[in-house]
Design an enzyme around this catalytic site. Sequence first.
Site, PDB file in Angstrom:
ATOM      1  N   LYS A 162     -48.552  50.957  -5.876  1.00 50.55           N
ATOM      2  CA  LYS A 162     -49.869  52.120  -6.349  1.00 50.55           C
ATOM      3  C   LYS A 162     -50.359  51.807  -7.444  1.00 50.55           C
ATOM      4  O   LYS A 162     -51.190  50.861  -7.390  1.00 50.55           O
ATOM      5  CB  LYS A 162     -48.243  52.963  -7.091  1.00 50.55           C
ATOM      6  CG  LYS A 162     -47.031  53.232  -5.480  1.00 50.55           C
ATOM      7  CD  LYS A 162     -48.358  54.665  -4.509  1.00 50.55           C
ATOM      8  CE  LYS A 162     -46.791  54.029  -3.520  1.00 50.55           C
ATOM      9  NZ  LYS A 162     -46.114  54.654  -3.620  1.00 50.55           N
ATOM     10  N   TYR A 187     -38.117  59.177  -4.745  1.00 50.98           N
ATOM     11  CA  TYR A 187     -39.025  59.184  -4.058  1.00 50.98           C
ATOM     12  C   TYR A 187     -38.469  58.858  -2.356  1.00 50.98           C
ATOM     13  O   TYR A 187     -36.999  58.397  -1.860  1.00 50.98           O
ATOM     14  CB  TYR A 187     -39.459  57.504  -4.175  1.00 50.98           C
ATOM     15  CG  TYR A 187     -40.591  57.428  -2.740  1.00 50.98           C
ATOM     16  CD1 TYR A 187     -41.884  58.076  -2.972  1.00 50.98           C
ATOM     17  CD2 TYR A 187     -39.983  56.201  -2.127  1.00 50.98           C
ATOM     18  CE1 TYR A 187     -42.963  57.481  -1.741  1.00 50.98           C
ATOM     19  CE2 TYR A 187     -41.632  55.728  -1.385  1.00 50.98           C
ATOM     20  CZ  TYR A 187     -42.248  56.606  -0.843  1.00 50.98           C
ATOM     21  OH  TYR A 187     -42.994  55.886   0.120  1.00 50.98           O
ATOM     22  N   ASP A 216     -36.570  52.339 -10.821  1.00 53.62           N
ATOM     23  CA  ASP A 216     -37.799  52.126 -10.253  1.00 53.62           C
ATOM     24  C   ASP A 216     -39.359  52.458 -11.245  1.00 53.62           C
ATOM     25  O   ASP A 216     -39.198  53.986 -11.454  1.00 53.62           O
ATOM     26  CB  ASP A 216     -37.645  53.400  -8.680  1.00 53.62           C
ATOM     27  CG  ASP A 216     -38.763  53.298  -8.328  1.00 53.62           C
ATOM     28  OD1 ASP A 216     -39.622  53.427  -8.448  1.00 53.62           O
ATOM     29  OD2 ASP A 216     -39.052  53.626  -6.480  1.00 53.62           O
ATOM     30  N   ARG A 224     -42.699  31.610   3.826  1.00 48.75           N
ATOM     31  CA  ARG A 224     -41.654  33.130   3.914  1.00 48.75           C
ATOM     32  C   ARG A 224     -40.991  32.393   2.334  1.00 48.75           C
ATOM     33  O   ARG A 224     -40.527  33.238   1.778  1.00 48.75           O
ATOM     34  CB  ARG A 224     -41.057  32.455   4.925  1.00 48.75           C
ATOM     35  CG  ARG A 224     -39.841  33.567   4.899  1.00 48.75           C
ATOM     36  CD  ARG A 224     -39.393  34.421   6.059  1.00 48.75           C
ATOM     37  NE  ARG A 224     -39.232  33.235   7.443  1.00 48.75           N
ATOM     38  CZ  ARG A 224     -37.741  32.334   7.384  1.00 48.75           C
ATOM     39  NH1 ARG A 224     -36.838  32.279   6.609  1.00 48.75           N
ATOM     40  NH2 ARG A 224     -37.934  31.469   8.342  1.00 48.75           N
TER      41      ARG A 224
HETATM   42  C1  LIG Z   1     -44.736  54.238  -3.185  1.00 46.28           C
HETATM   43  C2  LIG Z   1     -43.203  54.638  -3.916  1.00 46.28           C
HETATM   44  C3  LIG Z   1     -42.000  53.591  -2.708  1.00 46.28           C
HETATM   45  C4  LIG Z   1     -42.812  52.618  -1.548  1.00 46.28           C
HETATM   46  O1  LIG Z   1     -43.401  51.955  -2.077  1.00 46.28           O
HETATM   47  P1  LIG Z   1     -43.897  51.310  -0.590  1.00 46.28           P
HETATM   48  O2  LIG Z   1     -44.844  50.259  -0.997  1.00 46.28           O
HETATM   49  O3  LIG Z   1     -45.114  53.417   0.437  1.00 46.28           O
HETATM   50  O4  LIG Z   1     -43.199  50.701   0.682  1.00 46.28           O
HETATM   51  C5  LIG Z   1     -40.865  54.059  -4.041  1.00 46.28           C
HETATM   52  N1  LIG Z   1     -40.913  54.276  -5.205  1.00 46.28           N
HETATM   53  C6  LIG Z   1     -41.817  55.281  -6.017  1.00 46.28           C
HETATM   54  C7  LIG Z   1     -41.381  55.307  -6.511  1.00 46.28           C
HETATM   55  C8  LIG Z   1     -42.893  55.206  -5.002  1.00 46.28           C
HETATM   56  O5  LIG Z   1     -44.183  56.292  -5.563  1.00 46.28           O
END
Ligand SMILES: *Cc1c(COP(=O)(O)O)cnc(C)c1O
Length: 373
Positions: A196, A99, A171, A47
Site C-alpha cells: 500500500k 482487514y 497493523d 531465503r
Molecule cells: C492490504 C492490507 C493487508 C494485506 O496486504 P496484502 O499485501 O494484500 O496481503 C493487511 N492489512 C491491511 C490494513 C491492508 O490494507
Amino acid sequence: MRIETIAAQAGHQIDAQTGAVAPPIHVSTTFERDADGEYSRGFVYSRSGNPTRSSLEAVLADLEGGQCAAAFSSGSAASAAVFQALSAGDHIVAPNDCYHGTTTLLRNVFSRWGLETTFTDVTEPERVKEAMRPNTRLIWVETPSNPMLKVTDIRRTAQIAHDAGAVCVCDNTWATPINQTPLALGADLVVHATTKYLGGHSDVMGGAVVSATDDDFFGRVREVQRTYGAVPSPFDCWLVNRGIRTLHLRMKAHGENAMSIARFLSDHPRVEAVHYPGLKDHPGHSIASKQMSGFGGMMSLQVRGGRDEAMNVAAKVKLFTRATSLGGTESLIEHRASIEGLQSKTPQNLLRLSIGIENAADLIEDLEQALEN
Ligand SMILES: *Cc1c(COP(=O)(O)O)cnc(C)c1O
C-alpha cells in the site's frame, strides 16, 4: 534522525567499489563461503537472508522506531507469520472491523491449527477486557480500521495486553509511520502491507513485521520467514525501498486531499455519512488527534439509499478508478461489501475511497458529477 530524513535516504549507501549513489539489487540466491567454512560477510542463501532485503528491513525498523524487522512477500504473509509465532491452544483478541483478509486468515486457516480468536469491538477497552482469557497471548489492533475508519487507543490497548502477559500487534498499513508510530505508544509489533503506502505506486506486493525489541517472539517470526520462505524478491524489496523515499511527501498530499474531500462530502445532501478521523464529529477524532500526526488518505462514505445508489455513484466517476487496494498515487473507489462477499457486515451503501495525490479540486469535481442524480 528525523523520519523525513530516514525516508528520503532509504537504502542510501554509496557503493564503495563503484561510487553508485542508487542502491544495487542483489539478485544472487547464494553467497560465497570463506576458506575456513565461515560466512563472515553475513549471507548464505537468499531465503534466509539477502542484502537488498536486509537493507529494506533496516529502513522499516528505523521508520517505526523498532529494533528489527522482517520483510515478507505480502502483507498477509506478514500477518500470518505473527500468528504462526503463536502455539496451538493460544487465544487471540481481534477487531470485528478489520482487514477482511486478516479475519479470513484467523477464521478459516488458523482456527484449524488450534488458534482461538474472539472478534470484538477493540475500540472499546471494556469489550477487550471481557474478551481476555487465561490463554490470551495476542491482541490485534488495526487503527484506523477497514472499512469503517474506527480508531483504537493504542496505548490503552497495549496496557491491557501487557497486564495479561500478552503482546499487542498493530497493523499500521493505513496510517504509515509518517502519521502514527505504534511502538512508541506501547505496541510490541507493527505489521504492514507494504503493498500500500510504503510501496506507494500500486506496482509491488509486500509485507513486514517490525518489532520493538529483538526478543523471543520476534525470533519466532524470523524463523517463520526463513523456514516457510514467503520472502519478497530482491527487486520487490528495491521497489518498496524506492517508494519509501517519497513516503513523507506523499502522505502529506494524501492527507491534505482527503481532508478537503471529507469536508466536501460531509456537506453533500446525497451523502448520509462520511467516515474520516480528521473530521471533528468522527467518534475517534479525539484519540486520533492524540496518537496520529496526520489522518491519512483513506475514508469511506455512505450514499443515501442502498446498494444501487452506491453502485451508481461508483459507475459514474471518471477520475477515480473502480478498483480494490489503496495507497497509490491514483485515487480509487470501491464498493466494499461486494468484494468482501456474503459474510460481509459492511453497509451496502458504503464506498471506500483511497485518495491519491492528484489535485483535490479535480477529485471533488469528479465526485460532484458522480453524486448528481
Ligand atoms: C492490504 C492490507 C493487508 C494485506 O496486504 P496484502 O499485501 O494484500 O496481503 C493487511 N492489512 C491491511 C490494513 C491492508 O490494507
